[in-house]
Scaffold this motif. Structure first.
Motif, mmCIF file in Angstrom:
data_model
loop_
_atom_site.group_PDB
_atom_site.id
_atom_site.type_symbol
_atom_site.label_atom_id
_atom_site.label_comp_id
_atom_site.label_asym_id
_atom_site.label_seq_id
_atom_site.Cartn_x
_atom_site.Cartn_y
_atom_site.Cartn_z
ATOM 1 N N ILE A 1 48.617 12.561 -17.783
ATOM 2 C CA ILE A 1 49.359 13.817 -17.824
ATOM 3 C C ILE A 1 48.520 14.957 -17.264
ATOM 4 O O ILE A 1 49.029 15.883 -16.662
ATOM 5 C CB ILE A 1 49.806 14.119 -19.271
ATOM 6 C CG1 ILE A 1 50.864 13.096 -19.687
ATOM 7 C CG2 ILE A 1 50.372 15.538 -19.388
ATOM 8 C CD1 ILE A 1 51.381 13.281 -21.086
ATOM 9 N N ALA A 2 47.235 14.873 -17.427
ATOM 10 C CA ALA A 2 46.382 15.962 -16.948
ATOM 11 C C ALA A 2 46.393 16.062 -15.436
ATOM 12 O O ALA A 2 46.003 17.082 -14.879
ATOM 13 C CB ALA A 2 44.946 15.751 -17.452
ATOM 14 N N ASP A 3 46.854 14.994 -14.758
ATOM 15 C CA ASP A 3 46.840 15.026 -13.297
ATOM 16 C C ASP A 3 48.184 15.487 -12.722
ATOM 17 O O ASP A 3 48.248 16.407 -11.924
ATOM 18 C CB ASP A 3 46.487 13.637 -12.736
ATOM 19 C CG ASP A 3 45.033 13.285 -12.976
ATOM 20 O OD1 ASP A 3 44.234 14.202 -13.216
ATOM 21 O OD2 ASP A 3 44.706 12.080 -12.950
ATOM 22 N N SER A 4 49.277 14.777 -13.132
ATOM 23 C CA SER A 4 50.580 15.089 -12.542
ATOM 24 C C SER A 4 51.649 15.056 -13.625
ATOM 25 O O SER A 4 51.797 14.045 -14.312
ATOM 26 C CB SER A 4 50.929 14.063 -11.448
ATOM 27 O OG SER A 4 49.955 14.074 -10.422
ATOM 28 N N TYR B 1 52.641 20.179 -12.051
ATOM 29 C CA TYR B 1 51.250 19.889 -11.708
ATOM 30 C C TYR B 1 51.196 18.579 -10.936
ATOM 31 O O TYR B 1 51.832 17.587 -11.306
ATOM 32 C CB TYR B 1 50.395 19.746 -12.971
ATOM 33 C CG TYR B 1 50.127 21.065 -13.668
ATOM 34 C CD1 TYR B 1 48.980 21.795 -13.370
ATOM 35 C CD2 TYR B 1 51.010 21.573 -14.626
ATOM 36 C CE1 TYR B 1 48.728 23.008 -14.014
ATOM 37 C CE2 TYR B 1 50.761 22.773 -15.274
ATOM 38 C CZ TYR B 1 49.612 23.484 -14.962
ATOM 39 O OH TYR B 1 49.355 24.679 -15.596
ATOM 40 N N VAL B 2 50.444 18.581 -9.847
ATOM 41 C CA VAL B 2 50.231 17.379 -9.056
ATOM 42 C C VAL B 2 48.731 17.213 -8.836
ATOM 43 O O VAL B 2 48.078 18.106 -8.275
ATOM 44 C CB VAL B 2 50.967 17.453 -7.698
ATOM 45 C CG1 VAL B 2 50.647 16.219 -6.854
ATOM 46 C CG2 VAL B 2 52.470 17.569 -7.911
ATOM 47 N N GLU B 3 48.223 16.090 -9.328
ATOM 48 C CA GLU B 3 46.798 15.776 -9.222
ATOM 49 C C GLU B 3 45.931 16.925 -9.734
ATOM 50 O O GLU B 3 44.931 17.312 -9.137
ATOM 51 C CB GLU B 3 46.431 15.414 -7.781
ATOM 52 C CG GLU B 3 47.121 14.143 -7.302
ATOM 53 C CD GLU B 3 46.721 13.751 -5.895
ATOM 54 O OE1 GLU B 3 45.938 14.501 -5.268
ATOM 55 O OE2 GLU B 3 47.198 12.709 -5.430
ATOM 56 N N GLY B 4 46.393 17.497 -10.850
ATOM 57 C CA GLY B 4 45.610 18.518 -11.531
ATOM 58 C C GLY B 4 45.832 19.943 -11.057
ATOM 59 O O GLY B 4 45.312 20.875 -11.674
ATOM 60 N N THR C 1 59.920 7.753 -10.020
ATOM 61 C CA THR C 1 60.281 7.118 -11.304
ATOM 62 C C THR C 1 59.059 7.047 -12.228
ATOM 63 O O THR C 1 57.980 6.586 -11.823
ATOM 64 C CB THR C 1 60.803 5.689 -11.057
ATOM 65 O OG1 THR C 1 61.983 5.768 -10.242
ATOM 66 C CG2 THR C 1 61.160 5.008 -12.382
ATOM 67 N N GLY C 2 59.261 7.513 -13.467
ATOM 68 C CA GLY C 2 58.183 7.509 -14.456
ATOM 69 C C GLY C 2 57.348 8.776 -14.437
ATOM 70 O O GLY C 2 56.443 8.929 -15.286
ATOM 71 N N PHE C 3 57.623 9.724 -13.525
ATOM 72 C CA PHE C 3 56.839 10.959 -13.471
ATOM 73 C C PHE C 3 56.924 11.649 -14.823
ATOM 74 O O PHE C 3 58.012 11.889 -15.360
ATOM 75 C CB PHE C 3 57.399 11.869 -12.369
ATOM 76 C CG PHE C 3 56.443 12.963 -11.963
ATOM 77 C CD1 PHE C 3 55.590 12.797 -10.901
ATOM 78 C CD2 PHE C 3 56.411 14.173 -12.647
ATOM 79 C CE1 PHE C 3 54.726 13.815 -10.497
ATOM 80 C CE2 PHE C 3 55.563 15.186 -12.270
ATOM 81 C CZ PHE C 3 54.697 15.013 -11.201
ATOM 82 N N PRO C 4 55.807 11.982 -15.465
ATOM 83 C CA PRO C 4 55.812 12.548 -16.823
ATOM 84 C C PRO C 4 56.498 13.923 -16.860
ATOM 85 O O PRO C 4 56.251 14.781 -16.000
ATOM 86 C CB PRO C 4 54.335 12.664 -17.189
ATOM 87 C CG PRO C 4 53.634 11.691 -16.285
ATOM 88 C CD PRO C 4 54.426 11.723 -15.009
ATOM 89 N N ILE C 5 57.333 14.094 -17.871
ATOM 90 C CA ILE C 5 58.011 15.373 -18.095
ATOM 91 C C ILE C 5 57.795 15.764 -19.545
ATOM 92 O O ILE C 5 58.174 15.039 -20.470
ATOM 93 C CB ILE C 5 59.512 15.251 -17.762
ATOM 94 C CG1 ILE C 5 59.682 14.904 -16.284
ATOM 95 C CG2 ILE C 5 60.234 16.550 -18.122
ATOM 96 C CD1 ILE C 5 61.096 14.559 -15.893
ATOM 97 N N VAL C 6 57.167 16.917 -19.755
ATOM 98 C CA VAL C 6 56.787 17.384 -21.095
ATOM 99 C C VAL C 6 57.666 18.575 -21.462
ATOM 100 O O VAL C 6 57.657 19.597 -20.757
ATOM 101 C CB VAL C 6 55.304 17.787 -21.142
ATOM 102 C CG1 VAL C 6 54.916 18.239 -22.533
ATOM 103 C CG2 VAL C 6 54.424 16.630 -20.674
ATOM 104 N N CYS C 7 58.442 18.453 -22.539
ATOM 105 C CA CYS C 7 59.332 19.532 -22.969
ATOM 106 C C CYS C 7 58.923 19.980 -24.372
ATOM 107 O O CYS C 7 58.714 19.149 -25.267
ATOM 108 C CB CYS C 7 60.790 19.056 -23.023
ATOM 109 S SG CYS C 7 61.392 18.388 -21.440
#
Length: 464
Positions: free
Chosen positions: A341-344, A358-361, A456-462
């Motif tokens: 998650i810290a990256d993307s 965020y993409v690659e930090g 697909t699978g890209f983290p999404i934080v709500c």
């Protein structure tokens, strides 16, 4: 003349023979007189040679031997002790046996001693102080606490360095039969024996059997099948090792019976699942504005099928397998935070109605949005999700609507990010009374850029 010479020669021979007979007779009579008071040649008393000794001399010799007499006692494990004659006031009690021996030897039969042995065993001549002997027996080192070891049966033990079991041979211990010791010591003292071996004379309670134990050998074989198991787990990215050092705690050995405690194996699998499963766990997250929030991961992640894996592990241990494997899973969908998650990731602050990509930090985009209508109970759920898929030119349908969008990016069931060209403004308090059915409404240009970054699978934080 010839007759006279022959007669004279015969007389001389006769005289010589007579003289020899007289001499031999005198010698025989003289030795007969000697053996009136002396023992014959080859007279053995209590194993010692007393040839040509008088009974008085024999008595003095026996006394001399008694003065320095010691009974050396040997026991197990190198333990020794001794009893000295002076410690128990040992002495002879004469009963005329030495004189009777002489009387039995007829003096005129002395010549027979050169052709046979006269052997005598004298018993009950030695006496000692019983109280002192009892005290000495109680003080023998064999009864010292440090020298008394109880009997121990042969048993099976685990050796960590070899990662295998071995049989520890039985130990007969050093516990003595006290009454037997008393009897053997008295016999040795009475016979003036100089040594006594407690092992050889059967004074120990337990004798070493020296017999093989087929049942114990079979138990050892079975235990070493279990101990030979060598499993390396990949437990959701963590290595877990199962070998003899682990299995030894699952094996119960009672004498010659080996039992694999299956419930302990199930408990082991449960503990690993608790440690390494990720399904449905909350995640702590550091927001862009510096807050730390706890997020629900929803129904995703790795979840071990504990019962199935326990049965598989039991079977593997019983067979002594050496394998690398993953545990049996119920769910194997990677949790969003397993992608770093810290990256993307997409970060959505539902309270501020603002998101960051965020993409690659590095933050590549931020935007206001409108989320679910709070007044109508359609609030967008908080949590950590992974993008389900993305598609262009979709039609979003509901109970009373069908809305076309250019960029559709669902991540929580029917909830997703999309462009909302019918809105003229985003952010602020709009969502409270004029929000969506739960989706994230975005400005068209922002939705277009976000779409390009998504997979697909890209983290999404709500979060709120």
């Amino acid at each position: 003349m010839k007759r006279k010479k022959k007669a004279s020669k015969k007389k001389m021979i006769a005289a010589a023979l007579a003289a020899m007979l007289i001499m031999l007779g005198g010698t025989y009579i003289g030795l007969t007189m000697f053996f009136e008071n002396h023992y014959f040649y080859n007279t053995i008393i209590n194993g010692e040679n007393y040839s040509y000794r008088t009974p008085v001399e024999a008595e003095m010799m026996l006394y001399a031997g008694l003065a320095g007499y010691t009974l050396e006692i040997q026991g197990r494990r190198g333990v020794t002790d001794s009893i000295l004659s002076e410690e128990i006031a040992m002495e002879y009690q004469w009963d005329g046996s030495l004189l009777r021996i002489k009387e039995e030897q007829r003096p005129w039969q002395w010549i027979l001693g050169f052709f046979r042995e006269y052997s005598y065993d004298l018993y009950d001549l030695v006496v000692y102080d019983e109280e002192k002997l009892e005290q000495k027996l109680e003080e023998l080192s064999f009864y010292g606490q440090e020298n008394v070891k109880a009997y121990r049966e042969a048993y099976i033990s685990y050796f960590p360095q070899q990662k295998r079991y071995k049989i520890i041979e039985e130990d007969p211990g050093t516990e003595l039969k006290e009454e037997a010791v008393r009897e053997r010591v008295r016999e040795a003292l009475d016979n003036l024996e100089t040594s006594l071996d407690l092992e050889e004379t059967g004074c120990y309670i337990w004798e070493k059997s020296g017999k093989g134990n087929k049942e114990l050998a079979e138990a050892l074989r079975q235990a070493n099948v279990y101990a030979a198991t060598d499993i390396t787990y990949d437990w959701n990215g963590s290595q877990v090792f199962v070998n003899g050092d682990v299995i030894r705690y699952w094996v119960e050995i009672e004498k010659d019976r080996v039992t694999l405690q299956e419930e302990k194996i199930r408990e082991f699998v449960r503990r690993q699942a608790e440690a390494y499963d990720t399904y449905g766990r909350n995640k702590r997250f550091q927001t862009t504005d510096g807050r730390e929030v706890e997020l629900n991961t929803q129904a995703c992640g790795w979840q071990t099928d504990v019962e199935a894996e326990a049965e598989a592990l039991i079977k593997a241990v019983k067979s002594g397998e050496a394998i690398e494997k993953e545990p049996v899973h119920i769910y194997t969908e990677p949790a969003p935070w397993q992608v770093e998650i810290a990256d993307s990731y997409v970060e959505m602050d539902l309270s501020a109605q603002h998101l960051y990509v965020y993409v690659e930090g590095a933050m590549v985009l931020e935007s206001d949005f409108v989320s679910g209508n709070a007044a109508r109970g359609w609030s967008t759920p908080a949590g950590v999700f992974g993008l389900t898929y993305k598609t262009r030119n979709a039609v979003l349908r509901g109970e009373n609507y069908a809305t076309p969008v250019s960029y559709w990016m669902p991540f929580n069931g029917n909830i997703g990010m999309h462009d909302a060209t019918w809105r003229s403004s985003f952010g602020g308090e709009i969502y409270r009374s004029n929000g969506s059915h739960g989706c994230i409404n975005l400005p068209y240009e922002k939705a277009k850029i976000i779409y390009e970054y998504m997979y697909t699978g890209f983290p999404i934080v709500c979060y709120y």
